[in-house]
Motif scaffolding. Structure first.
Motif, short mmCIF file in Angstrom:
data_model
loop_
_atom_site.label_atom_id
_atom_site.label_comp_id
_atom_site.label_asym_id
_atom_site.label_seq_id
_atom_site.Cartn_x
_atom_site.Cartn_y
_atom_site.Cartn_z
N GLU A 1 24.30 -15.26 5.30
CA GLU A 1 25.19 -16.39 5.50
C GLU A 1 26.36 -15.98 6.39
OE1 GLU A 1 26.44 -18.10 1.91
OE2 GLU A 1 24.40 -18.36 1.10
N VAL B 1 32.83 -17.69 7.28
CA VAL B 1 33.56 -18.87 7.74
C VAL B 1 35.04 -18.52 7.87
CG1 VAL B 1 34.13 -21.27 7.24
CG2 VAL B 1 31.90 -20.35 6.59
N SER C 1 35.44 -22.81 11.40
CA SER C 1 34.89 -23.68 10.36
C SER C 1 34.83 -25.12 10.80
CB SER C 1 35.74 -23.57 9.09
OG SER C 1 37.08 -23.96 9.38
N SER D 1 32.22 -25.67 13.86
CA SER D 1 30.82 -25.32 13.63
C SER D 1 30.09 -26.32 12.76
CB SER D 1 30.73 -23.94 12.97
OG SER D 1 31.37 -23.97 11.71
N GLU D 2 30.81 -27.25 12.21
CA GLU D 2 30.16 -28.23 11.33
C GLU D 2 29.29 -29.20 12.12
OE1 GLU D 2 29.00 -29.93 7.91
OE2 GLU D 2 30.28 -28.17 8.15
N SER E 1 23.73 -21.94 12.37
CA SER E 1 23.76 -21.02 11.24
C SER E 1 24.29 -21.71 9.99
CB SER E 1 24.61 -19.80 11.59
OG SER E 1 24.66 -18.90 10.51
N HIS E 2 25.37 -22.49 10.15
CA HIS E 2 25.92 -23.21 9.02
C HIS E 2 24.94 -24.26 8.49
CE1 HIS E 2 30.05 -21.88 8.25
NE2 HIS E 2 30.07 -21.54 9.54
N THR F 1 22.38 -22.48 6.43
CA THR F 1 22.98 -22.06 5.16
C THR F 1 23.05 -23.23 4.18
OG1 THR F 1 24.28 -20.35 6.26
CG2 THR F 1 25.03 -21.07 4.09
N ARG F 2 23.51 -24.38 4.68
CA ARG F 2 23.60 -25.56 3.83
C ARG F 2 22.22 -25.99 3.33
NH1 ARG F 2 26.25 -30.17 6.97
NH2 ARG F 2 25.74 -31.25 5.03
#
Length: 525
Positions: free
Chosen positions: A390, A393, A398, A401-402, A422-423, A426-427
């Motif tokens: 992961e 952040v 942060s 990158s959303e 990547s985020h 991860t989610r």
């Protein structure tokens, strides 16, 4: 493309040759789930097989649960997984088997429930004798033999099964009209002779020193013949009750050496009631359903009381029917022998085209090797992305990158920055891992957890990993299962359910396809 077309052409020619040399798949494959294994069901299974013989191209797949709810649920799921066209099932109990029957029905498989009911309405047809009427008739018969006065006892079948419940209700309702008849006790059995013996012996032992020891039991009603015989043997071994003071009756009325009809004829039982098996009628009902012909959703089969007055005639009739059935069975066995000889001749003929098969096999293997190479590369990408660490952040990355939840412009991976991808992964991992043990989770559920539509989730996941959300969900489940196999002592079935598979057999199939070995072999690595 030209190479693929050439291989396809050769394979088509080969299939034409093989089709002419091998047996075709049966017209229908029917699964039969029996709740137990006894002489009544052996007779019924024989009649089902005879019905299949007469149809000519019907395959029957039998399973017996030996009175285990869990085993019957697993067997039904397994039969469904093998690809049956119709399910015939005698549920062990009213409630516990319903979910498995519902799953089969929801998959479009017609379901015939016979002999025992469930609390589900998801069935195509029900066929049985009238168990309530049997209990009522036996109650009326006993009352008439006692002239409305006496002491009777009932031994019930398996607790929670519909025949036991309905026979008891009919018996009790009949005796309500005779206040001079005292129901001394209602004992619990499980349809076996041993349970009838044990229930009666326990009752006799507990009343040995009471006033019952100086009184007689006039009639014992076993809800089937085997329990009635078991109770009779217990009384015979008793030191304070005598057989001559009691009569015993049951239900089933089977032919044969130890069947109820012969027992009545020989005055071992006072009466029985024929519980019709009619496997041939059940099989015909199944064929009518599969052929799209009209059929009755509810069918009650006719039956008859067996007493000493008609037992001899009934025994002669049933034994003649059995003799003819055995003769037909022998003829069918001979026909099977002839077919096996033909199969041997076909095998010899296949050797003539073995060289062609070998050449085609080499070409196919070469082609499949390339397909496998591509699949392995794709699988490595998926596993790499799934197992990636992961990202950290920070306040600087942060916000940017959303990935917007509802933006169609952000649906493709190439439209966003690597940190955002990547985020997103991860989610998605977090959402999937939270729902691994939920066998009912859908793509819509995963999308909702990520505040995305189903289409958005599919496009994003496909763009980033090359796989669909369903494929990644299964990969995650198998990865978790592999870890549980090598780190815990849970059974394969427990692990399968823990990671969201609805059937251990399907889990085993997926595990072998992915890892090239059975789940149990993973622990030997």
């Amino acid at each position: 493309m030209r190479q693929i077309l050439t291989i396809g052409t050769v394979l088509s020619v080969l299939l034409i040759f093989l089709t002419g040399c091998t047996r075709e798949r049966p017209r229908y494959v029917i699964g039969v789930s029996q709740c137990s294994d006894d002489i009544w069901r052996e007779k019924q299974n024989a009649e089902l097989r005879m019905g299949a013989y007469l149809q000519g191209d019907v395959e029957l797949r039998f399973a017996a649960a030996f009175d285990s709810d869990e085993r019957q649920v697993q067997q039904i799921d397994s039969l469904v997984e093998t690809g049956i066209d119709l399910l015939i099932v005698a549920p062990n109990q009213v409630q516990t088997i319903s979910p498995a029957i519902d799953r089969a029905y929801d998959k479009g498989i017609p379901v015939i429930v016979f002999e025992r009911k469930t609390n589900s309405q998801k069935y195509t047809a029900f066929i049985s004798a009238d168990n309530y009427e049997m209990g009522r008739v036996m109650g009326e018969y006993i009352a008439s033999q006692l002239d409305g006065k006496g002491r009777v006892m009932e031994i019930m079948g398996l607790k929670g099964s519909s025949p036991a419940i309905e026979r008891h209700n009919g018996f009790a309702d009949a005796l309500k009209n005779y206040p001079g008849i005292d129901i001394v006790a209602t004992l619990q059995g499980d349809w076996t002779e041993e349970s009838g013996y044990n229930a009666m012996k326990q009752w006799l032992d507990s009343h040995q020193s009471s006033s019952f020891s100086h009184q007689s039991i006039d009639f014992v009603f076993g809800q089937n013949d085997r329990m009635a015989i078991g109770a009779r043997k217990a009384v015979a071994n008793s030191s304070f009750f005598t057989l001559h003071s009691s009569f015993f009756c049951g239900i089933d009325g089977l032919p044969g050496e130890d069947g109820g009809i012969r027992l009545v004829r020989d005055s071992i039982l006072d009466a029985s009631y024929i519980y019709p098996t009619h496997g041939d009628k059940i099989l015909q009902l199944a064929i009518d359903i599969l052929d799209g012909k009209p059929y009755e959703k509810e069918t009650m089969m006719m039956s008859a009381l067996v007493t000493r007055d008609n037992a001899r005639v009934l025994l002669m009739e049933t034994e003649e029917i059995m003799r003819q059935s055995n003769y037909l069975d022998q003829l069918h066995s001979r026909a099977d022998g002839y077919l096996q000889q033909l199969d041997t001749q076909r095998v010899i003929s296949w050797l003539a085209i073995a060289f062609i098969i070998l050449l085609v096999g080499v070409l196919v293997l070469f082609y499949l090797y390339h397909l496998r190479k591509i699949a392995l590369q794709r699988e490595r990408v998926v596993n790499t992305l799934w197992n990636m660490p992961e990202p950290e952040v920070t306040p600087e990355n942060s916000e940017e990158s959303e990935i917007p939840a509802a933006s169609e412009e952000s649906a493709d991976a190439e439209d966003v920055e690597p940190a955002a991808v990547s985020h997103f992964i991860t989610r998605f991992k977090e959402v999937v891992e939270r729902r691994l043990d939920d066998s009912d989770v859908s793509v819509e559920d995963l999308a909702a957890d990520m505040n995305l539509s189903r289409v958005q989730l599919y496009r994003k996941v496909k763009a980033v990993t090359g796989s669909s959300p369903v494929e990644l969900l299964r990969t995650a489940r198998l990865n978790r299962a592999y870890q549980l196999l090598i780190t815990t002592d849970k059974s394969v079935s427990e692990i399968a359910y823990d990671v969201g598979f609805t059937a251990p057999s399907y889990f085993t199939k997926c595990f072998k396809e992915t890892y090239g070995m059975l789940p149990g072999d993973a622990r030997k690595q």
